[in-house]
Design a protein around this motif. Structure first.
Motif, PDB file in Angstrom:
ATOM      1  N   ILE A 154     -56.850 -23.047 -34.255  1.00 48.14           N
ATOM      2  CA  ILE A 154     -56.808 -24.249 -34.336  1.00 48.14           C
ATOM      3  C   ILE A 154     -55.687 -25.221 -33.364  1.00 48.14           C
ATOM      4  CG2 ILE A 154     -57.941 -26.288 -34.974  1.00 48.14           C
ATOM      5  CD1 ILE A 154     -59.593 -24.086 -37.081  1.00 48.14           C
TER       6      ILE A 154
ATOM      7  N   PRO B 201     -66.822 -24.300 -38.206  1.00 42.38           N
ATOM      8  CA  PRO B 201     -66.586 -24.783 -36.867  1.00 42.38           C
ATOM      9  C   PRO B 201     -67.216 -25.434 -36.444  1.00 42.38           C
ATOM     10  CG  PRO B 201     -67.023 -22.061 -38.268  1.00 42.38           C
ATOM     11  CD  PRO B 201     -66.734 -22.929 -39.010  1.00 42.38           C
TER      12      PRO B 201
ATOM     13  N   ILE C 228     -57.442 -29.700 -40.485  1.00 39.45           N
ATOM     14  CA  ILE C 228     -58.047 -28.742 -39.417  1.00 39.45           C
ATOM     15  C   ILE C 228     -58.556 -27.828 -40.788  1.00 39.45           C
ATOM     16  CG2 ILE C 228     -56.072 -26.811 -38.618  1.00 39.45           C
ATOM     17  CD1 ILE C 228     -54.247 -29.056 -38.226  1.00 39.45           C
TER      18      ILE C 228
ATOM     19  N   LEU D 275     -62.409 -28.066 -40.446  1.00 41.09           N
ATOM     20  CA  LEU D 275     -62.612 -27.649 -38.612  1.00 41.09           C
ATOM     21  C   LEU D 275     -62.671 -25.787 -39.103  1.00 41.09           C
ATOM     22  CD1 LEU D 275     -60.616 -29.141 -36.301  1.00 41.09           C
ATOM     23  CD2 LEU D 275     -62.935 -29.300 -36.503  1.00 41.09           C
ATOM     24  N   ALA D 276     -61.671 -25.181 -39.554  1.00 39.77           N
ATOM     25  CA  ALA D 276     -62.082 -23.441 -39.536  1.00 39.77           C
ATOM     26  C   ALA D 276     -62.838 -22.431 -41.046  1.00 39.77           C
ATOM     27  CB  ALA D 276     -60.425 -23.200 -40.564  1.00 39.77           C
TER      28      ALA D 276
ATOM     29  N   PRO E 192     -56.432 -32.872 -34.986  1.00 34.43           N
ATOM     30  CA  PRO E 192     -57.266 -32.553 -35.675  1.00 34.43           C
ATOM     31  C   PRO E 192     -59.015 -33.308 -35.087  1.00 34.43           C
ATOM     32  CG  PRO E 192     -56.194 -32.452 -37.221  1.00 34.43           C
ATOM     33  CD  PRO E 192     -55.274 -33.319 -36.150  1.00 34.43           C
TER      34      PRO E 192
ATOM     35  N   ILE F 187     -65.986 -28.326 -34.766  1.00 38.19           N
ATOM     36  CA  ILE F 187     -65.441 -28.541 -34.149  1.00 38.19           C
ATOM     37  C   ILE F 187     -66.160 -29.088 -32.469  1.00 38.19           C
ATOM     38  CG2 ILE F 187     -64.123 -27.014 -32.180  1.00 38.19           C
ATOM     39  CD1 ILE F 187     -63.936 -25.230 -34.543  1.00 38.19           C
TER      40      ILE F 187
END
Length: 119
Positions: A41, A89, A82, A85-86, A52, A92
């Motif tokens: 990412i 997902p 971040i 987001l990880a 992000p 995203i």
């Protein structure tokens, strides 16, 4: 070139179709099945030249569940974005195409797709 897609997304299907029509060589990554790591990412963000919070789908229910709107959009909280987001997902923005020249684009419109495919 690699494209991060969700096959249920119409914008992703359009992007894949444009790449196929252009005869582009690429790899598909179903990022919900193979989520990107924090490092991936960070790499994509550097390629996009974005922060992000710029690639977060804030209307996703999970964004509300984890109170993402309450997280400040600043350098001190960048890692929190971040990490979200990880871990989630689905947040995203898609599709993201990483190009062989070291850049990336969020290919949600015809103009961006045309730049990528050379059309």
């Amino acid at each position: 070139m690699e494209i991060w897609i969700n096959p249920a997304c119409s914008k992703c299907r359009t992007a894949v179709g444009a790449l196929d029509e252009a005869g582009a060589e690429y790899t598909q990554r179903r990022y919900l099945d193979a989520p990107p790591t924090v490092a991936e990412i960070e790499d994509v963000l550097a390629r996009l030249d974005l922060e992000p919070w710029h690639i977060v789908r804030m209307n996703e229910p999970i964004a509300r569940e984890i109170n993402l709107k309450q997280v400040p959009k600043d350098a001190e909280h960048r890692a929190d974005w971040i990490k979200a987001l990880a871990e989630h997902p689905k947040l995203i923005q898609r599709p993201i195409i990483t190009l062989d020249d070291g850049t990336a684009v969020i290919a949600r419109d015809e103009e961006t797709l045309a730049r990528v495919t050379g059309a």
